[in-house]
Design an enzyme around this catalytic site. Structure first.
Site, PDB file in Angstrom:
ATOM      1  N   LYS A 171     -42.731  -8.126  79.443  1.00  0.00           N
ATOM      2  CA  LYS A 171     -41.561  -8.972  79.195  1.00  0.00           C
ATOM      3  C   LYS A 171     -41.937 -10.436  78.989  1.00  0.00           C
ATOM      4  CE  LYS A 171     -38.558  -7.150  78.744  1.00  0.00           C
ATOM      5  NZ  LYS A 171     -38.226  -6.325  77.530  1.00  0.00           N
ATOM      6  N   THR A 174     -45.119  -9.896  74.392  1.00  0.00           N
ATOM      7  CA  THR A 174     -46.289  -9.230  73.830  1.00  0.00           C
ATOM      8  C   THR A 174     -45.982  -8.491  72.535  1.00  0.00           C
ATOM      9  OG1 THR A 174     -45.905  -7.287  75.238  1.00  0.00           O
ATOM     10  CG2 THR A 174     -47.397  -8.982  76.081  1.00  0.00           C
ATOM     11  N   SER A 260     -35.689 -10.770  83.064  1.00  0.00           N
ATOM     12  CA  SER A 260     -35.810  -9.959  81.858  1.00  0.00           C
ATOM     13  C   SER A 260     -36.248  -8.541  82.194  1.00  0.00           C
ATOM     14  CB  SER A 260     -36.818 -10.607  80.904  1.00  0.00           C
ATOM     15  OG  SER A 260     -36.952  -9.844  79.731  1.00  0.00           O
TER      16      SER A 260
END
Length: 426
Positions: A171, A174, A260
C-alpha cells in the site's frame, strides 16, 4: 521466318536431355532463393523500405527499442489485465513476421515469375509472397504496436533471474511504480506478484526463473512483491541468489499507509471491527497494538535493519509514495537513474486523474479513453478519529527519525498531522 528457322536449327543441335537439366536447375535454384528470401529478407518499414538491406530479427528489435525512446508509451491498463502473467501478454513470432513487409525487389521478381509459371508449385510460392505483401503493405509505427513487438514477444531472448526487485512496501504505491517502469522499453517485469522468497521458496530457482519474461540483451528483468520487505528470511534468500541485485522500496507515511491497508481489508471483509478498535490494545491508556500487521509494516526502521545486514544502501533505492503522487516524473527519473536506464519515462507520460486522486499514465493516441489502475485503486479512506491519527503519529515518530537517519533521507511525514493529508486514498 528466318527466326523460326534459326530456332529449329538450335533445338535440333541441343539434346533434349540438356534442355531438361538446364530447366530443372533453374527451377531448383529459384525455389531455394525463394525460401531463403522468405526467411531472411524481412525488413523494418516506417513509411519507407530499407533499400537492399536484409534486417535480421535481432537487429529489428534493437531498432524498435531505439525508436521507443522518442515516443510516448502505453499507459496503465485495467487491473484484470495487469494481473495476467507475462506469458498471457505475449504474441507469437508469426504475428511479428506478418507485421513486416517483404523485400521489394524479391516481391517484384516473384510477381514476374508467378505470371509466367502459374501452373507450377514455384508460382504458388511466389503468389503467396505477393499476397503477403498486399496484406501488410507497411509496418505500423504507432506506439502501441512498437511496444507490443518489443515487450510482448516471449520467443526472443532468454529467461533470467531478476536484476532488480521492488521489495516493498504494501500500500505504498508499488503497483503504480511497476506499471510506470514497464513503459520503459528496457524493462521487462512480471505482472503478478511471484511471492517466491516468502511463500514459494521451496520450489527452487528454476521455477522462479520460468515465471520471468524473456529479455533481450540490455533489458532488465524485474518483479515486485511488497511482502518481501517484512519477511525475515527474504534478505538472506535474495542475497544467496544475487549479491549485486538492486532493491527498490516504496515508502509512505506509515499512518496513511496503515489506513490504506485497513481500507483494502474492509472492502473484502465489511464485518471487521473499526480501525480505532484494531489500532489499540487499550485506547484509554493509549497503548498501540503494534502486533497488528497494518501498523507493524509501518515500522520501516525495524525491517530495514534486517536488509542492511546483507545489502549496502548503495543497492537500495527509496521511493517516496507521496512524491510519486505529486511529482511522478521526478520520482521516475531517480528510479531510472538508479537502474542505469535512459530517462524515457517523463512528465509527458502522466496526467492527473481527479476521480482517482492520483496521476495515471497516458494511453496512446489511437486507443480508447485513458484508464488508471483498476477499481481496487483510489478508494476513499474511511473517516478516522483525529485523536487516533494524532496518537499514531506520536507512536511512529521515533521510528521515522531512525529511518531517516538510516537512509539519509527526510520524508517529512511529521508535517502531516491530519487524516486528510496527501495520500488519503487507497
Amino acid at each position: 521466318m528466318a527466326f523460326w528457322s534459326s530456332t529449329s536449327v538450335f533445338t535440333s543441335k541441343v539434346p533434349r536431355k540438356i534442355l531438361f537439366m538446364f530447366t530443372l536447375s533453374l527451377s531448383v535454384t529459384y525455389l531455394f532463393y525463394s525460401l531463403m528470401s522468405c526467411y531472411n529478407s524481412f525488413q523494418f518499414q516506417e513509411n519507407y523500405v530499407y533499400q537492399g538491406r536484409l534486417v535480421t530479427e535481432e537487429t529489428t528489435f534493437v531498432t524498435l527499442r531505439e525508436k521507443l525512446y522518442s515516443t510516448p508509451s502505453q499507459g496503465y491498463l485495467d487491473e484484470e489485465f495487469i494481473e495476467r502473467t507475462a506469458t498471457e501478454q505475449t504474441i507469437t513470432v508469426s504475428s511479428v513476421r506478418n507485421s513486416v513487409g517483404i523485400d521489394e525487389r524479391t516481391a517484384g521478381w516473384a510477381r514476374a515469375q508467378a505470371a509466367t509459371t502459374s501452373s507450377s508449385s514455384m508460382s504458388r510460392a511466389a503468389a503467396a509472397a505477393v499476397a503477403g505483401e498486399h496484406e501488410h503493405p507497411e509496418f505500423s509505427t504507432t506506439d502501441s504496436e512498437l511496444r507490443r513487438v518489443v515487450n510482448c514477444t516471449s520467443d526472443y531472448g532468454e529467461k533470467k533471474l531478476p536484476q532488480a526487485i521492488i521489495i516493498g512496501v504494501k500500500k505504498g504505491g508499488t503497483r503504480a511504480l511497476l506499471e510506470a517502469l514497464r513503459v520503459h522499453p528496457d524493462v521487462r517485469a512480471v505482472g503478478n506478484e511471484p511471492h517466491f522468497f516468502d511463500r514459494n521458496y521451496e520450489k527452487g530457482l528454476d521455477w522462479y526463473r520460468e515465471l520471468m519474461p524473456s529479455t533481450l540483451e540490455g533489458q532488465i528483468t524485474m518483479e515486485k512483491t511488497p511482502s518481501y520487505f517484512v519477511t525475515n528470511s527474504a534478505p538472506k534468500r535474495i542475497h544467496t541468489m544475487a549479491r549485486d541485485i538492486k532493491l527498490i522500496i516504496v515508502v509512505r507515511n506509515p499512518v496513511t499507509r496503515a489506513i490504506s491497508d485497513y481500507t483494502q481489508t474492509l472492502s473484502k471483509r465489511p464485518e471487521i471491527p473499526t480501525f480505532e478498535v484494531l489500532a489499540f490494545k487499550n485506547r484509554t491508556l493509549g497503548l498501540i497494538d503494534a502486533s497488528w500487521s497494518a501498523l507493524r509494516i509501518g515500522i520501516y526502521a525495524l525491517h530495514l535493519e534486517s536488509w542492511m545486514q546483507y545489502f549496502p544502501l548503495s543497492q537500495m533505492h527509496f521511493v517516496s509514495g507521496e512524491r510519486l503522487i505529486v511529482d511522478p516524473a521526478g520520482e521516475m527519473a531517480k528510479v531510472q537513474d538508479f537502474l542505469g536506464l535512459k530517462r524515457i519515462v517523463t512528465d509527458k507520460h502522466f496526467y492527473f486523474n481527479k476521480t482517482k486522486g492520483f496521476p495515471c499514465l497516458k494511453k496512446p493516441e489511437d486507443s480508447s479513453t485513458p484508464r488508471c489502475l483498476g477499481k481496487s485503486k483510489g478508494r476513499t479512506h474511511p473517516k478516522i478519529d483525529p485523536d487516533v491519527i494524532r496518537r499514531l503519529h506520536k507512536f511512529y515518530k521515533p521510528f521515522n527519525m531512525m529511518f531517516y537517519q538510516m537512509t539519509g533521507q527526510n520524508f517529512q511525514w511529521e508535517l502531516e498531522e491530519d487524516g486528510n493529508s496527501p495520500g488519503s486514498r487507497d
